[in-house]
Design a protein around this motif. Sequence first.
Motif, PDB file in Angstrom:
ATOM      1  N   GLY A 125      32.534  40.647  46.962  1.00 29.13           N
ATOM      2  CA  GLY A 125      33.040  40.853  45.610  1.00 29.13           C
ATOM      3  C   GLY A 125      33.877  39.688  45.123  1.00 29.13           C
ATOM      4  O   GLY A 125      33.886  39.371  43.931  1.00 29.13           O
ATOM      5  N   ASP A 128      31.702  37.259  43.591  1.00 32.94           N
ATOM      6  CA  ASP A 128      31.351  37.664  42.226  1.00 32.94           C
ATOM      7  C   ASP A 128      32.389  37.162  41.229  1.00 32.94           C
ATOM      8  O   ASP A 128      32.052  36.643  40.158  1.00 32.94           O
ATOM      9  CB  ASP A 128      31.273  39.196  42.133  1.00 32.94           C
ATOM     10  N   ALA A 160      28.967  44.797  45.518  1.00 31.58           N
ATOM     11  CA  ALA A 160      28.971  43.395  45.074  1.00 31.58           C
ATOM     12  C   ALA A 160      27.609  42.980  44.545  1.00 31.58           C
ATOM     13  O   ALA A 160      27.514  42.279  43.529  1.00 31.58           O
ATOM     14  CB  ALA A 160      29.399  42.492  46.224  1.00 31.58           C
ATOM     15  N   ALA A 164      26.910  41.833  40.679  1.00 37.05           N
ATOM     16  CA  ALA A 164      26.290  40.532  40.425  1.00 37.05           C
ATOM     17  C   ALA A 164      25.006  40.686  39.619  1.00 37.05           C
ATOM     18  O   ALA A 164      24.700  39.866  38.745  1.00 37.05           O
ATOM     19  CB  ALA A 164      26.006  39.829  41.746  1.00 37.05           C
ATOM     20  N   LEU A 169      25.300  37.168  37.748  1.00 32.54           N
ATOM     21  CA  LEU A 169      26.213  36.137  38.246  1.00 32.54           C
ATOM     22  C   LEU A 169      25.491  35.153  39.163  1.00 32.54           C
ATOM     23  O   LEU A 169      24.637  35.546  39.965  1.00 32.54           O
ATOM     24  CB  LEU A 169      27.365  36.794  39.011  1.00 32.54           C
ATOM     25  N   VAL A 171      25.303  33.820  42.137  1.00 27.61           N
ATOM     26  CA  VAL A 171      25.766  33.967  43.520  1.00 27.61           C
ATOM     27  C   VAL A 171      24.582  33.954  44.474  1.00 27.61           C
ATOM     28  O   VAL A 171      23.579  34.636  44.236  1.00 27.61           O
ATOM     29  CB  VAL A 171      26.549  35.273  43.721  1.00 27.61           C
ATOM     30  N   PRO A 234      21.881  36.160  40.451  1.00 27.07           N
ATOM     31  CA  PRO A 234      22.109  36.297  41.886  1.00 27.07           C
ATOM     32  C   PRO A 234      20.799  36.290  42.664  1.00 27.07           C
ATOM     33  O   PRO A 234      19.756  36.720  42.155  1.00 27.07           O
ATOM     34  CB  PRO A 234      22.796  37.656  41.999  1.00 27.07           C
ATOM     35  N   ALA A 403      36.551  41.185  42.834  1.00 24.00           N
ATOM     36  CA  ALA A 403      36.160  40.229  41.793  1.00 24.00           C
ATOM     37  C   ALA A 403      37.388  39.687  41.069  1.00 24.00           C
ATOM     38  O   ALA A 403      37.439  38.502  40.699  1.00 24.00           O
ATOM     39  CB  ALA A 403      35.202  40.878  40.810  1.00 24.00           C
TER      40      ALA A 403
END
Length: 658
Positions: A125, A128, A160, A164, A169, A171, A234, A403
Amino acid sequence: MRYHIGDLDHKMLLTLYKSMLKPRMIEEKMLVLLRQGKISKWFSGIGQEAISVGVTQALKEQEYILPMHRNLGVFTSRNIPLYRLFSQWQGKQSGFTQGRDRSFHFGTQEYKIVGMISHLGPQLGVADGIALADMLRRKKRVTAVFTGEGATSEGDFHEALNVASVWNLPVLFCIENNGYGLSTPTKEQYNCEHLADRAKGYGIESRIIDGNNILEVYTKVDELAKAIRKRPRPVLLEFKTFRMRGHEEASGTKYVPDKLMDKWAKKDPIGNYESFLLENAVIDQETIDKLKTEISQEINENLKLAYDEPEIIFDESKELNSVYKDFEYQHIENNSNKKNIRLVDAISEGLEQSMYKHNELIIMGQDVAEYGGVFKITEGFISKFGKSRVRNTPICESAIVSAAMGLSINGMKAIVEMQFADFVSSGFNPIVNYLAKVHYRWGQNADVVIRMPCGGGVGAGPFHSQTNEAWFTKTPGLKVVYPAFPDDAKGLLNTSINDPNPVLFFEHKGLYRSVYGDVPEEYYTLPLGKANLVKEGNAVSIVTYGAGVHWALDVLEKHPEIEADLIDLRTLQPLDMDAVFQSIKKTGKMIVLQEDTLFGGIANDIAAQVMEHCFEYLDAPVVRVGSLETPVPFAKALEKNFLPKERFEKELLKLIIY
């Protein structure tokens, strides 16, 4: 093992080899030192170097990486001075935690590495949050976070990935599937063929990568990183590898079948790659020998630096002053026009004005955007600040707190609204084990405020009525604020947001719309750690906070003959004991009132400190009053008798005539 060079030149091929060789040689040295008792513990990544090195080499220097125990190659590939790593493992001053934590439980902003905590899952997280900050700033960056196959069973992993996915996100979630979680094999950890398949449930991409093939790791991660920088999203990566040594050295590998060990020994990422380079004339044996000599010399020279460094000497003042990041409070006077508003309105005003003051302040919580939160405190914020800064979250408190930590690591401020303070239990771990300890451990602050609508008296039952401040006042590294009046709420909230340390900000639901006060219209601040003397008298000291202040006022109004000092603590960590001591020295009698159940609550610490420091001033025993030792009941008659208001009146009258 098949290697595909593709577009890689000889320089890159050699860089990858050197980058794997160094952590392997360091590890081999550490295993010797472990047997000699010169380091206390070691988590070996032998056989997994290709993953750490390949991922790190594919990322840019300014992109964050969040490694785990077996990712020494991340640290060495970022060229961290070896003596600092060795000092870290020996608990020396030059280590990144200055002796306060061990192994890889540290981070460093200088090298954009954020180390793990033993609870594993929260760092997913955190990644994130780091990626969210990059995305909001429109920086085309990737964040890579590591986990093992065992930790994918934790709820934080699923939370997480979901966050995401929902927020798109950038990631890279890197699973090192090395066969065992300590001694538990993968067949007892999960019941799917590939962990990468789980990505489908979150609507994200995934890849399965041979974690022992450095060229496959590097080229595939490099390709993905470039794509994600252009189109943030992600991706879940499952690296198939094996753990050739124990979970940590003391546990051994007796539980691993010999055939399995032999199979994976033949897939050694360094030995196979070295043979490939020799066969393709990329390197010769003389160069290999020279390189090993250079690395060995570097290791020995840096070990000597670490050995020669003196042992840490305990300094109590230094330790205590390292728990929180320094905060220079700036007082902004409340000299503007005032208007009579409710507590809920004052909090909303404070939030709004702080959002204007801090243009990188992010609000996160369930239903806080268009809906305005269940208590409508952020109603209308979307039109003023947009959905990028006022963010609805999935129902996953742990990942959102983590986060928020990530946002702070990447230089932003975060406010997390717990829909009800009771629900904080689902995010308890990252609060008390990450936010609270991170500055003491490696100097990184958690610039996070967690808003906590709390309290009973509204018929909400056991899961929506707790006042659970004592869960957090016990934890060094957290600050706890609990206002009772609108003007205090606004000023203290503004200061809590300015403070770079984690603050639990308690807001009593029963006071939201029942308590009015004159509140300055413009932005102002009030200091944390300063109690307020609401009423003054010589007969008794009443110490309380939150709804307790209003219960005490009601009782004193009913008994005007009682001349009391009424102290509203306002903040519970830091706690203004000087105000309490000053009052008891004047009155000689004290009663402490809290809405929380009595055992283990803040009243006990206040009473104990008064007994320790002001015993000779007491004319009667210190009295404590709290709620009944049960969960908060729903029915009106039950809740009325659960709460301590009537008991407080009886105990106060008894104390007066003692």
